[in-house]
Design a protein around this motif. Sequence first.
Motif, PDB file in Angstrom:
ATOM      1  N   GLY A 211       0.816  -1.200   0.000  1.00 21.11           N
ATOM      2  CA  GLY A 211       0.000   0.000   0.000  1.00 21.11           C
ATOM      3  C   GLY A 211       0.853   1.254   0.000  1.00 21.11           C
ATOM      4  O   GLY A 211       0.570   2.219  -0.729  1.00 21.11           O
ATOM      5  N   VAL A 212       1.912   1.253   0.796  1.00 17.54           N
ATOM      6  CA  VAL A 212       2.851   2.382   0.839  1.00 17.54           C
ATOM      7  C   VAL A 212       3.436   2.629  -0.535  1.00 17.54           C
ATOM      8  O   VAL A 212       3.453   3.749  -1.049  1.00 17.54           O
ATOM      9  N   ARG A 213       3.939   1.568  -1.161  1.00 18.98           N
ATOM     10  CA  ARG A 213       4.601   1.703  -2.462  1.00 18.98           C
ATOM     11  C   ARG A 213       3.620   2.160  -3.536  1.00 18.98           C
ATOM     12  O   ARG A 213       3.972   2.952  -4.404  1.00 18.98           O
ATOM     13  N   SER A 214       2.385   1.666  -3.468  1.00 22.98           N
ATOM     14  CA  SER A 214       1.386   2.051  -4.453  1.00 22.98           C
ATOM     15  C   SER A 214       1.061   3.537  -4.361  1.00 22.98           C
ATOM     16  O   SER A 214       1.016   4.249  -5.370  1.00 22.98           O
ATOM     17  N   VAL A 215       0.865   4.024  -3.153  1.00 23.66           N
ATOM     18  CA  VAL A 215       0.462   5.415  -2.949  1.00 23.66           C
ATOM     19  C   VAL A 215       1.579   6.374  -3.331  1.00 23.66           C
ATOM     20  O   VAL A 215       1.338   7.445  -3.926  1.00 23.66           O
ATOM     21  N   LEU A 216       2.832   6.017  -3.026  1.00 18.04           N
ATOM     22  CA  LEU A 216       3.952   6.937  -3.241  1.00 18.04           C
ATOM     23  C   LEU A 216       4.418   6.990  -4.686  1.00 18.04           C
ATOM     24  O   LEU A 216       5.395   7.683  -4.989  1.00 18.04           O
ATOM     25  N   GLY A 217       3.745   6.309  -5.591  1.00 19.12           N
ATOM     26  CA  GLY A 217       4.105   6.373  -7.000  1.00 19.12           C
ATOM     27  C   GLY A 217       3.711   7.663  -7.673  1.00 19.12           C
ATOM     28  O   GLY A 217       4.098   7.914  -8.817  1.00 19.12           O
ATOM     29  N   SER A 218       2.945   8.513  -6.993  1.00 20.86           N
ATOM     30  CA  SER A 218       2.559   9.828  -7.494  1.00 20.86           C
ATOM     31  C   SER A 218       2.570  10.794  -6.311  1.00 20.86           C
ATOM     32  O   SER A 218       2.703  10.364  -5.158  1.00 20.86           O
TER      33      SER A 218
END
Length: 319
Positions: A211-218
């Motif tokens: 979830g962290v990695r998904s959100v921080l992609g933008s």
Amino acid sequence: MNDRTELTELRDLFADKPYPTADRLAPARAALLAEARTKRRLRLRAAGLRRLVPAAGLAAAMAAGVIVVQTVNSSAPANAAEVLRLAAEAATAAPWPQPRDDQYLHYERIAVARSEKGVRNVVPRHNTGEVWQSVDGSRTGLHWHKPAKTVPRGGEYKQLLVRCPERGVRRLTYADLREWPVDRQQLRRKLAERGNEMLPGKDTATQIWYGVRSVLGSPVPPAQQAAIFEIAATLPGIEMEELKDATGKPGIAVTRVDDLGPGGTVSRESLIFDKASYVLLGGQDFVPGQGREVWSVSRPQVTDALPAWSKSVTRKACA
């Protein structure tokens, strides 16, 4: 020399300097805040204590819009958790745009992928794209995919980002993320839910990490970004290493290893930070023996409208 002459010379000294507006002083203010936060981590040496700028010199430097902070070298972070805590502090220290819902965030995203040992299912590529992202998703966005610099695969194209009915994992807008809680327990649940949408059945820590990695992609609002880093710092299995971002800039990374399934295949997913400021640079996905992808996202700027040339871009229907 009389008082009037001294005042005249002082005026002439700074006559050609830019007026110290809030925007011009913001970098100096951010530097001072960062210095104050790192002070507790410094290892003072007996022969070399910090030398502070005298008050009069500090005032003159700020009036000129320039400031130099003198410090001894700080010790390197002890572990991955400390890197993430420093990143949380950096997220709220620097000035950040406050866009309205009807505006756009304009930023650059670079992705570089390459295979290892001739693996065919990893397609080599080097993509550089400019993105105009609608803050609340209500307006048509724009993606400019620029020509590849190193691996000439795929040409240049410009695409309007039309909002289509959601399928699979829902894309979050900046406005969505701005409404996310900063309370750690509530945010942990949000991140776990996001990770579960991507990888159902995984343990909670792994779901939170995805979830962290998904959100921080933008781009992510600074308060939520800081809280996300603090939560990531509590996860088991994170480690620290040095990696380069997609531009080739050396950084300090926080990596977590994930078992992808039978056969002992593992994936190393990383977040990469600037070594000096601890600002997020991007990340890396690496499957040893198969391939890796490194990505970087630039700091966003706010704009009211798409560039004029976007009017000539053909609107594509939803797939």
